[in-house]
Design a protein around this motif. Structure first.
Motif, PDB file in Angstrom:
ATOM      1  N   ILE A   9       0.835  -1.195   0.000  1.00 44.27           N
ATOM      2  CA  ILE A   9       0.000   0.000   0.000  1.00 44.27           C
ATOM      3  C   ILE A   9       0.871   1.247   0.000  1.00 44.27           C
ATOM      4  O   ILE A   9       0.583   2.226  -0.692  1.00 44.27           O
ATOM      5  N   HIS A  10       1.934   1.209   0.791  1.00 44.15           N
ATOM      6  CA  HIS A  10       2.868   2.327   0.890  1.00 44.15           C
ATOM      7  C   HIS A  10       4.285   1.794   0.717  1.00 44.15           C
ATOM      8  O   HIS A  10       4.610   0.714   1.221  1.00 44.15           O
ATOM      9  N   ILE A  11       5.106   2.577   0.015  1.00 43.76           N
ATOM     10  CA  ILE A  11       6.538   2.278  -0.084  1.00 43.76           C
ATOM     11  C   ILE A  11       7.288   3.582   0.072  1.00 43.76           C
ATOM     12  O   ILE A  11       6.892   4.601  -0.500  1.00 43.76           O
ATOM     13  N   THR A  12       8.363   3.541   0.868  1.00 36.83           N
ATOM     14  CA  THR A  12       9.223   4.711   1.046  1.00 36.83           C
ATOM     15  C   THR A  12      10.625   4.352   0.606  1.00 36.83           C
ATOM     16  O   THR A  12      11.170   3.336   1.033  1.00 36.83           O
ATOM     17  N   VAL A  13      11.184   5.181  -0.253  1.00 40.01           N
ATOM     18  CA  VAL A  13      12.567   4.979  -0.704  1.00 40.01           C
ATOM     19  C   VAL A  13      13.300   6.307  -0.640  1.00 40.01           C
ATOM     20  O   VAL A  13      12.684   7.381  -0.678  1.00 40.01           O
ATOM     21  N   SER A  14      14.610   6.237  -0.578  1.00 43.38           N
ATOM     22  CA  SER A  14      15.433   7.448  -0.604  1.00 43.38           C
ATOM     23  C   SER A  14      15.688   7.859  -2.046  1.00 43.38           C
ATOM     24  O   SER A  14      15.758   7.011  -2.944  1.00 43.38           O
ATOM     25  N   GLU A  15      15.814   9.147  -2.250  1.00 43.16           N
ATOM     26  CA  GLU A  15      16.111   9.636  -3.593  1.00 43.16           C
ATOM     27  C   GLU A  15      17.416   9.013  -4.079  1.00 43.16           C
ATOM     28  O   GLU A  15      18.405   8.938  -3.332  1.00 43.16           O
ATOM     29  N   GLY A  16      17.407   8.540  -5.307  1.00 44.95           N
ATOM     30  CA  GLY A  16      18.588   7.893  -5.872  1.00 44.95           C
ATOM     31  C   GLY A  16      18.587   6.383  -5.719  1.00 44.95           C
ATOM     32  O   GLY A  16      19.338   5.688  -6.399  1.00 44.95           O
ATOM     33  N   ALA A  17      17.743   5.875  -4.844  1.00 41.62           N
ATOM     34  CA  ALA A  17      17.661   4.424  -4.651  1.00 41.62           C
ATOM     35  C   ALA A  17      16.833   3.808  -5.764  1.00 41.62           C
ATOM     36  O   ALA A  17      16.091   4.492  -6.469  1.00 41.62           O
ATOM     37  N   SER A  18      16.974   2.497  -5.887  1.00 39.24           N
ATOM     38  CA  SER A  18      16.177   1.788  -6.893  1.00 39.24           C
ATOM     39  C   SER A  18      14.786   1.501  -6.332  1.00 39.24           C
ATOM     40  O   SER A  18      14.559   1.513  -5.124  1.00 39.24           O
ATOM     41  N   LEU A  19      13.870   1.232  -7.257  1.00 42.69           N
ATOM     42  CA  LEU A  19      12.468   1.034  -6.875  1.00 42.69           C
ATOM     43  C   LEU A  19      11.901  -0.173  -7.597  1.00 42.69           C
ATOM     44  O   LEU A  19      12.168  -0.389  -8.785  1.00 42.69           O
ATOM     45  N   GLU A  20      11.119  -0.956  -6.887  1.00 42.50           N
ATOM     46  CA  GLU A  20      10.327  -2.005  -7.536  1.00 42.50           C
ATOM     47  C   GLU A  20       8.957  -2.023  -6.890  1.00 42.50           C
ATOM     48  O   GLU A  20       8.830  -2.192  -5.671  1.00 42.50           O
ATOM     49  N   LEU A  21       7.922  -1.859  -7.696  1.00 40.02           N
ATOM     50  CA  LEU A  21       6.535  -1.944  -7.243  1.00 40.02           C
ATOM     51  C   LEU A  21       5.944  -3.230  -7.795  1.00 40.02           C
ATOM     52  O   LEU A  21       6.024  -3.492  -8.992  1.00 40.02           O
ATOM     53  N   ARG A  22       5.296  -3.971  -6.918  1.00 36.64           N
ATOM     54  CA  ARG A  22       4.817  -5.284  -7.305  1.00 36.64           C
ATOM     55  C   ARG A  22       3.369  -5.254  -7.792  1.00 36.64           C
ATOM     56  O   ARG A  22       2.544  -4.488  -7.291  1.00 36.64           O
ATOM     57  N   GLN A  45      -1.905   8.910 -15.341  1.00 32.55           N
ATOM     58  CA  GLN A  45      -1.116   9.005 -16.568  1.00 32.55           C
ATOM     59  C   GLN A  45      -0.519   7.649 -16.880  1.00 32.55           C
ATOM     60  O   GLN A  45       0.044   6.986 -15.992  1.00 32.55           O
ATOM     61  N   LEU A  46      -0.614   7.232 -18.121  1.00 35.72           N
ATOM     62  CA  LEU A  46      -0.078   5.948 -18.534  1.00 35.72           C
ATOM     63  C   LEU A  46       1.447   5.995 -18.550  1.00 35.72           C
ATOM     64  O   LEU A  46       2.037   6.839 -19.207  1.00 35.72           O
ATOM     65  N   LEU A  47       2.083   5.069 -17.810  1.00 31.07           N
ATOM     66  CA  LEU A  47       3.538   4.975 -17.784  1.00 31.07           C
ATOM     67  C   LEU A  47       4.047   4.020 -18.850  1.00 31.07           C
ATOM     68  O   LEU A  47       5.025   4.311 -19.545  1.00 31.07           O
ATOM     69  N   LEU A  48       3.420   2.855 -18.937  1.00 33.51           N
ATOM     70  CA  LEU A  48       3.837   1.849 -19.910  1.00 33.51           C
ATOM     71  C   LEU A  48       2.769   0.785 -20.025  1.00 33.51           C
ATOM     72  O   LEU A  48       1.858   0.716 -19.208  1.00 33.51           O
ATOM     73  N   LYS A  49       2.912  -0.047 -21.064  1.00 32.77           N
ATOM     74  CA  LYS A  49       1.933  -1.102 -21.299  1.00 32.77           C
ATOM     75  C   LYS A  49       2.616  -2.304 -21.950  1.00 32.77           C
ATOM     76  O   LYS A  49       3.664  -2.185 -22.580  1.00 32.77           O
ATOM     77  N   TYR A  50       1.984  -3.459 -21.780  1.00 32.69           N
ATOM     78  CA  TYR A  50       2.461  -4.695 -22.391  1.00 32.69           C
ATOM     79  C   TYR A  50       1.274  -5.491 -22.889  1.00 32.69           C
ATOM     80  O   TYR A  50       0.261  -5.641 -22.196  1.00 32.69           O
ATOM     81  N   PHE A  51       1.406  -6.021 -24.107  1.00 33.24           N
ATOM     82  CA  PHE A  51       0.422  -7.017 -24.523  1.00 33.24           C
ATOM     83  C   PHE A  51       1.015  -8.148 -25.330  1.00 33.24           C
ATOM     84  O   PHE A  51       0.379  -9.161 -25.536  1.00 33.24           O
ATOM     85  N   PHE A  63      10.897   4.620 -16.314  1.00 32.64           N
ATOM     86  CA  PHE A  63      10.333   3.396 -15.740  1.00 32.64           C
ATOM     87  C   PHE A  63      10.382   2.241 -16.735  1.00 32.64           C
ATOM     88  O   PHE A  63      10.337   2.446 -17.941  1.00 32.64           O
ATOM     89  N   GLU A  64      10.461   1.042 -16.190  1.00 32.73           N
ATOM     90  CA  GLU A  64      10.361  -0.176 -16.982  1.00 32.73           C
ATOM     91  C   GLU A  64       9.565  -1.200 -16.182  1.00 32.73           C
ATOM     92  O   GLU A  64       9.392  -1.077 -14.961  1.00 32.73           O
ATOM     93  N   ALA A  65       9.043  -2.188 -16.878  1.00 29.55           N
ATOM     94  CA  ALA A  65       8.293  -3.245 -16.202  1.00 29.55           C
ATOM     95  C   ALA A  65       8.584  -4.560 -16.901  1.00 29.55           C
ATOM     96  O   ALA A  65       8.827  -4.603 -18.105  1.00 29.55           O
ATOM     97  N   GLU A  66       8.546  -5.626 -16.132  1.00 33.47           N
ATOM     98  CA  GLU A  66       8.812  -6.951 -16.684  1.00 33.47           C
ATOM     99  C   GLU A  66       7.620  -7.864 -16.469  1.00 33.47           C
ATOM    100  O   GLU A  66       7.126  -8.018 -15.343  1.00 33.47           O
ATOM    101  N   ASN A  75       5.857  -6.363 -12.592  1.00 34.20           N
ATOM    102  CA  ASN A  75       6.431  -5.435 -11.622  1.00 34.20           C
ATOM    103  C   ASN A  75       7.061  -4.223 -12.295  1.00 34.20           C
ATOM    104  O   ASN A  75       7.705  -4.344 -13.346  1.00 34.20           O
ATOM    105  N   LEU A  76       6.887  -3.096 -11.670  1.00 37.51           N
ATOM    106  CA  LEU A  76       7.401  -1.824 -12.185  1.00 37.51           C
ATOM    107  C   LEU A  76       8.727  -1.513 -11.505  1.00 37.51           C
ATOM    108  O   LEU A  76       8.833  -1.665 -10.285  1.00 37.51           O
ATOM    109  N   ARG A  77       9.706  -1.039 -12.278  1.00 41.28           N
ATOM    110  CA  ARG A  77      11.017  -0.758 -11.710  1.00 41.28           C
ATOM    111  C   ARG A  77      11.544   0.574 -12.207  1.00 41.28           C
ATOM    112  O   ARG A  77      11.184   1.063 -13.291  1.00 41.28           O
ATOM    113  N   LYS A  78      12.417   1.140 -11.377  1.00 39.92           N
ATOM    114  CA  LYS A  78      13.168   2.321 -11.794  1.00 39.92           C
ATOM    115  C   LYS A  78      14.519   2.255 -11.096  1.00 39.92           C
ATOM    116  O   LYS A  78      14.570   2.048  -9.884  1.00 39.92           O
ATOM    117  N   PRO A  79      15.603   2.413 -11.835  1.00 40.38           N
ATOM    118  CA  PRO A  79      16.940   2.246 -11.244  1.00 40.38           C
ATOM    119  C   PRO A  79      17.291   3.322 -10.205  1.00 40.38           C
ATOM    120  O   PRO A  79      17.967   3.039  -9.224  1.00 40.38           O
TER     121      PRO A  79
END
Lengths: 115, 112
Positions: A9-22, A45-51, A63-66, A75-79
């Motif tokens: 529901i909530h995620i906290t990260v430091s600026e510059g850290a990597s991120l993964e949202l599940r 706003q649409l970030l990305l899509k896959y089909f 952002f990228e997602a796999e 999952n959504l990621r950002k380095p």
């Protein structure tokens, strides 16, 4: 029934850290998959899509997602996270139901970025 | 290219009144959907219109209704407003299911 689960529901990260949202989904076939971002008081706003095709997709704002079929995950990621990435993120599935398509949204993950 | 336009942005209504919200989709998008967003319930699907026909409907009472015009513009109406109808109402248009939605900025409805 089709469903989308965002376990965090909530995620906290430091600026510059990597991120993964599940994001996990439940659907009988490969659905259309999307990630959206919402800033406070704004629309999504649409970030990305896959089909289909390459399972690693690139989106806007770095952002990228796999897509992992075996895990029913997208999952959504950002380095490296920037303070401006603080927002709420929604995973969505476009699925066929009763002969028509509809979008099913997860409950969202609110991202906080520490300076 | 103009985005999805929702009017008005903010609205304050009294319980029992009715309200009409407007949405102008992106040119060429024939599918228009409406969502209600609240902190407790998240994003909830209201209905979808395609070429002036309601194609999908969420689980909302009959007080919530909508329509779509021949130019794809859409309106939603809520009659006999209740306090619980206070929410951000989002409109989204789409070219196809694979393209995803483009959302408007929403109408913030407050019922007092």
């Amino acid at each position: 029934a089709q469903s989308v689960t965002q376990p965090d529901i909530h995620i906290t990260v430091s600026e510059g850290a990597s991120l993964e949202l599940r994001c996990n989904y439940s659907y009988g076939a490969t659905p259309y998959l999307f990630w959206y971002v919402q800033s406070p008081g704004q629309g999504l706003q649409l970030l990305l899509k896959y089909f289909s095709g390459d399972t690693l997709v690139q989106g806007i704002k770095g952002f990228e997602a796999e897509f992992k079929r075996s895990q029913s995950s997208f999952n959504l990621r950002k380095p490296s996270v920037h303070w401006s990435d603080a927002a709420e993120y929604f995973c969505a599935v476009g699925a066929s139901t009763s002969g028509t398509y509809k979008y099913i949204f997860g409950t969202g993950t609110r991202l906080k970025v520490l300076a | 290219k103009a985005g999805v336009t929702q009017t008005p942005r903010y609205l304050i209504k009294t319980r029992g009144q009715q309200v009409t919200l407007s949405c102008s989709p992106i040119s060429g998008h024939r599918s228009v959907s409406w969502y209600q967003q609240t902190p407790g319930q998240g994003l909830q699907f209201l209905f979808e219109y395609f070429s002036e026909t309601q194609r999908n409907k969420g689980n909302f009472p009959g007080r919530f209704s909508g329509r779509q015009f021949s130019n794809s513009r859409s309106e939603m109406n809520v009659s006999t407003l209740e306090l619980g109808d206070s929410a951000l109402y989002l409109c989204a248009s789409s070219l196809s299911v694979s393209s995803g939605y483009t959302f408007g900025s929403g109408t913030r409805l407050t019922v007092v």
